[in-house]
Design an enzyme around this catalytic site. Sequence first.
Site, PDB file in Angstrom:
ATOM      1  N   ASP A  74       3.323   6.889 -13.239  1.00  0.00           N
ATOM      2  CA  ASP A  74       3.511   6.143 -11.995  1.00  0.00           C
ATOM      3  C   ASP A  74       5.008   6.001 -11.745  1.00  0.00           C
ATOM      4  O   ASP A  74       5.707   5.321 -12.501  1.00  0.00           O
ATOM      5  CB  ASP A  74       2.840   4.776 -12.089  1.00  0.00           C
ATOM      6  CG  ASP A  74       2.739   4.062 -10.748  1.00  0.00           C
ATOM      7  OD1 ASP A  74       3.502   4.418  -9.829  1.00  0.00           O
ATOM      8  OD2 ASP A  74       1.896   3.150 -10.622  1.00  0.00           O
ATOM      9  N   HIS A 110       0.841  -1.193   0.000  1.00  0.00           N
ATOM     10  CA  HIS A 110       0.000   0.000   0.000  1.00  0.00           C
ATOM     11  C   HIS A 110       0.878   1.245   0.000  1.00  0.00           C
ATOM     12  O   HIS A 110       1.710   1.424   0.890  1.00  0.00           O
ATOM     13  CB  HIS A 110      -0.902   0.019   1.240  1.00  0.00           C
ATOM     14  CG  HIS A 110      -1.945   1.091   1.214  1.00  0.00           C
ATOM     15  ND1 HIS A 110      -3.197   0.888   0.679  1.00  0.00           N
ATOM     16  CD2 HIS A 110      -1.918   2.376   1.650  1.00  0.00           C
ATOM     17  CE1 HIS A 110      -3.902   2.002   0.785  1.00  0.00           C
ATOM     18  NE2 HIS A 110      -3.149   2.929   1.361  1.00  0.00           N
ATOM     19  N   ARG A 153       6.332   4.896  -8.773  1.00  0.00           N
ATOM     20  CA  ARG A 153       6.565   4.088  -7.578  1.00  0.00           C
ATOM     21  C   ARG A 153       7.624   3.005  -7.789  1.00  0.00           C
ATOM     22  O   ARG A 153       7.759   2.454  -8.870  1.00  0.00           O
ATOM     23  CB  ARG A 153       5.248   3.464  -7.106  1.00  0.00           C
ATOM     24  CG  ARG A 153       4.303   4.478  -6.489  1.00  0.00           C
ATOM     25  CD  ARG A 153       2.980   3.877  -6.118  1.00  0.00           C
ATOM     26  NE  ARG A 153       2.211   3.491  -7.292  1.00  0.00           N
ATOM     27  CZ  ARG A 153       1.006   2.944  -7.244  1.00  0.00           C
ATOM     28  NH1 ARG A 153       0.444   2.711  -6.072  1.00  0.00           N
ATOM     29  NH2 ARG A 153       0.360   2.638  -8.349  1.00  0.00           N
TER      30      ARG A 153
END
Length: 206
Positions: free
Chosen positions: A131, A56, A133
């Site tokens: 993105d 998460h 990440r």
Amino acid sequence: MNDQTETYQYVSSANLPTKLGQFQIHGFVEKTSQQEHVALSYGDWEVEDVVPIRIHSECLTGDALFSTRCDCGAQLEKALQNIVEQGKGVLLYLRQEGRGIGLLNKIHAYKLQDEGMDTVEANEHLGFDADLRDYSICQLMLEQLNVKNVKLMTNNPKKSEALSKMGINVVERTPIDHGITDDNRHYIRTKTEKLGHHFSESLLKK
């Protein structure tokens, strides 16, 4: 397998009682940036067991401020509930706000979304990839917790791919279709159509 201890470091663990149950919290740090991450573990397992997990990414607006323009807070709570119901599991909480662009840039992106852009367009307009990440630290986190085989709670296939490349055995991917609201339906459709996330089409049409 790469030696993650050159880049990341395990720091400490402690009890973390919550409204859902008794967890353990485990602290980790990226040595270069000093960015801090945590894992929550619940229950016990043997090293060869299949352990339910969720990766998460931090979302202050959704996780702590109860925003309904994303599904993050609802998914976080649902994942922890699932772990408790299954008697064991791990939640890896990574400090990479706004898909890696940071909190203040996320607010800039929100403003662009208010003006009509979707989440991908807003990030790209600000000069970022859709993105950013990075899941590399998950390898050390799971090794520290003696987890090799996982049942991954996610709608994002990139998380499964990242774990597999680290040598983690993703036995099963289970969807976490939770937190869809009128405020975030367009956001979730964008994740589905542009980022390849898997959501039930019937939920998006409600």
